[in-house]
Design a protein around this motif. Structure first.
Motif, PDB file in Angstrom:
ATOM      1  N   HIS A  19      -4.241  54.782  30.134  1.00 43.44           N
ATOM      2  CA  HIS A  19      -5.663  55.193  30.115  1.00 43.44           C
ATOM      3  C   HIS A  19      -5.765  56.597  30.717  1.00 43.44           C
ATOM      4  O   HIS A  19      -5.747  56.758  31.928  1.00 43.44           O
ATOM      5  N   HIS A  21      -7.635  60.689  30.349  1.00 39.24           N
ATOM      6  CA  HIS A  21      -8.605  61.618  29.755  1.00 39.24           C
ATOM      7  C   HIS A  21      -7.963  62.998  29.742  1.00 39.24           C
ATOM      8  O   HIS A  21      -7.664  63.546  30.801  1.00 39.24           O
ATOM      9  N   MET A  46      -8.074  58.622  25.854  1.00 37.18           N
ATOM     10  CA  MET A  46      -9.463  58.170  25.677  1.00 37.18           C
ATOM     11  C   MET A  46     -10.254  59.095  24.745  1.00 37.18           C
ATOM     12  O   MET A  46      -9.988  60.301  24.677  1.00 37.18           O
ATOM     13  N   LYS A 103     -11.977  51.861  21.868  1.00 39.01           N
ATOM     14  CA  LYS A 103     -12.502  51.831  23.234  1.00 39.01           C
ATOM     15  C   LYS A 103     -14.008  51.627  23.212  1.00 39.01           C
ATOM     16  O   LYS A 103     -14.735  52.343  22.510  1.00 39.01           O
ATOM     17  N   TYR A 105     -17.442  51.765  25.297  1.00 33.19           N
ATOM     18  CA  TYR A 105     -18.222  52.210  26.459  1.00 33.19           C
ATOM     19  C   TYR A 105     -19.622  51.641  26.341  1.00 33.19           C
ATOM     20  O   TYR A 105     -20.321  51.956  25.372  1.00 33.19           O
ATOM     21  N   HIS A 180      -9.581  49.684  34.062  1.00 32.80           N
ATOM     22  CA  HIS A 180      -9.858  50.072  35.459  1.00 32.80           C
ATOM     23  C   HIS A 180     -10.588  49.009  36.276  1.00 32.80           C
ATOM     24  O   HIS A 180     -11.705  49.236  36.734  1.00 32.80           O
ATOM     25  N   ASP A 250      -6.797  56.247  34.342  1.00 40.66           N
ATOM     26  CA  ASP A 250      -8.151  56.781  34.156  1.00 40.66           C
ATOM     27  C   ASP A 250      -8.274  58.152  34.815  1.00 40.66           C
ATOM     28  O   ASP A 250      -9.335  58.521  35.325  1.00 40.66           O
TER      29      ASP A 250
END
Ligand code: DOR
Ligand code: ZN
Length: 362
Positions: A19, A21, A46, A103, A105, A180, A250
């Motif tokens: 994971h 970014h 991500m 993914k 959100y 997470h 993350d």
């Protein structure tokens, strides 16, 4: 007495960070090359860019850009769950390769999540196709804050857990990751869920509690760090979780100006751990041993290599890495900042200035 370093001279296979970014443009070019200094050779990237990565084409273009920056890193891609993701897109993703998951959100809970999910039911046909095609569903496990119902950042994850249970029961062969995890309850929910469910745990949530981010934007991320009891449950889960949890840092870089800038509207959520991804975990384990939370014997090779790579790779069905690195104690400190010259600003890494392991690829 000199601090004991448990992992000095240890050689490990490359970690898998499930994971990350990596952003776009200047930030992407600054951050992506730091993957390998954190002992990582494979990352799951991500899709919450502006605009979100919501077509296979966009995901593969993004992958090509990242690959051009770091030819030696394997980039696994994901799509941003929204109206544009249909069963047909899922089939196309599988057929073309490169995209391994989708993914989700919940709308509005974190960075660039405005286009996210309000209700999961309309996506059931998508989930059913993902189940057939073997794509992974990655859940940002928080419900949106709602003052009138006393939902806030502290209980948003716990309130999401029934959705995890519902989805995993309805789609028993759909691979699901609760991303997470930050609470003891999330750890329990993953342990209690079916064989199709795993949890990722970040490096920074093995260190942080509420007091660390209240008043310090550099430690503010979503989901926010919770209590000491929660943090301990996470550390325990990394070693006692029977392979149900694996590393997903993350790592979420933001320019310092977006964290602590003068006249800043809101502080951006995210902790940047990428350049020291593996080290931050190893050092949390050392801290666990030092404080009596973890027994040295629990840190068997199988556990270390499992959490840092093997368990995640197995779940995603990716091959073991042939790359290895050696850890060296005592010579290196975490950088104070990473310059993003084109933006005239910096990104501040987690644990800046602290002593850390050096990594030598062997
Ligand atoms: O803290 C976070 N930052 N959590 C997320 O879910 C998103 C991330 C980001 O993209 O900045
Ligand atoms: Zn994230």
């Amino acid at each position: 007495m000199a601090e004991q370093r448990l992992f000095d001279n240890l050689t490990l296979p490359a970690s898998f960070d499930a994971h990350v970014h990596l952003r776009q443009s200047h930030l992407m070019r600054a951050v992506t090359p730091t993957i390998t200094s954190g002992g990582v050779d494979t990352v799951y990237v991500m899709p919450n860019l502006m605009p979100p990565i919501d077509t296979v084409e966009a995901a593969l273009n993004y992958k090509a850009q990242l690959q051009a920056i770091c030819p030696d890193v394997t980039f696994l891609m994901t799509l941003y769950l929204c109206d544009k993701i249909t069963p047909e897109v899922v089939r196309d993703a599988k057929a073309r390769g490169g995209v391994v998951g989708v993914k989700s959100y919940p709308a509005g809970v974190t960075t660039n999540s405005a286009a996210g999910v309000v209700d999961y039911a309309p996506f059931y046909p998508v989930f059913a196709e993902m189940e057939r095609q073997g794509l992974v569903l990655n859940l940002h496990g928080e419900v949106p804050s709602d003052r009138s119902n006393d939902v806030n950042v502290l209980n948003a994850e716990e309130k999401f857990l029934p959705t995890l249970a519902l989805l995993s029961e309805r789609f028993p062969n759909l691979k699901i990751v609760l991303e997470h995890c930050t609470t003891r309850k999330a750890v329990e929910a993953v342990m209690e869920a079916g064989e199709n469910v795993r949890g990722t745990i970040t490096a920074h949530h093995l260190w942080l509690v509420v007091d660390d981010w209240a008043g310090d934007g550099l430690h503010f991320c979503k989901p926010v760090a919770k209590t000491e009891g929660d943090k301990r449950a996470l550390v325990k889960a990394t070693v006692e979780g029977k392979g149900n949890f694996f590393l997903g840092t993350d790592s979420a870089p933001h320019l310092l100006g977006k964290k602590k800038g003068v006249g800043l509207d809101k502080c951006s959520a995210g902790v940047f751990t990428q350049p020291y991804a593996t080290q931050v975990v190893l050092e949390a384990w050392e801290e666990g041993v030092r404080t009596g939370l973890v027994e040295k014997e629990e840190l068997a090779e199988e556990v270390i290599e499992g959490f840092l790579g093997k368990w995640g790779r197995d779940f995603y069905g990716i091959e073991e890495s042939k790359k290895k690195f050696r850890l060296k104690a005592g010579q290196e400190r975490v950088a104070e900042s990473l310059a993003v010259e084109a933006e005239g600003d910096v990104i501040v890494p987690f644990r800046r200035g602290e002593q850390t392991y050096s990594i030598e690829w062997v």
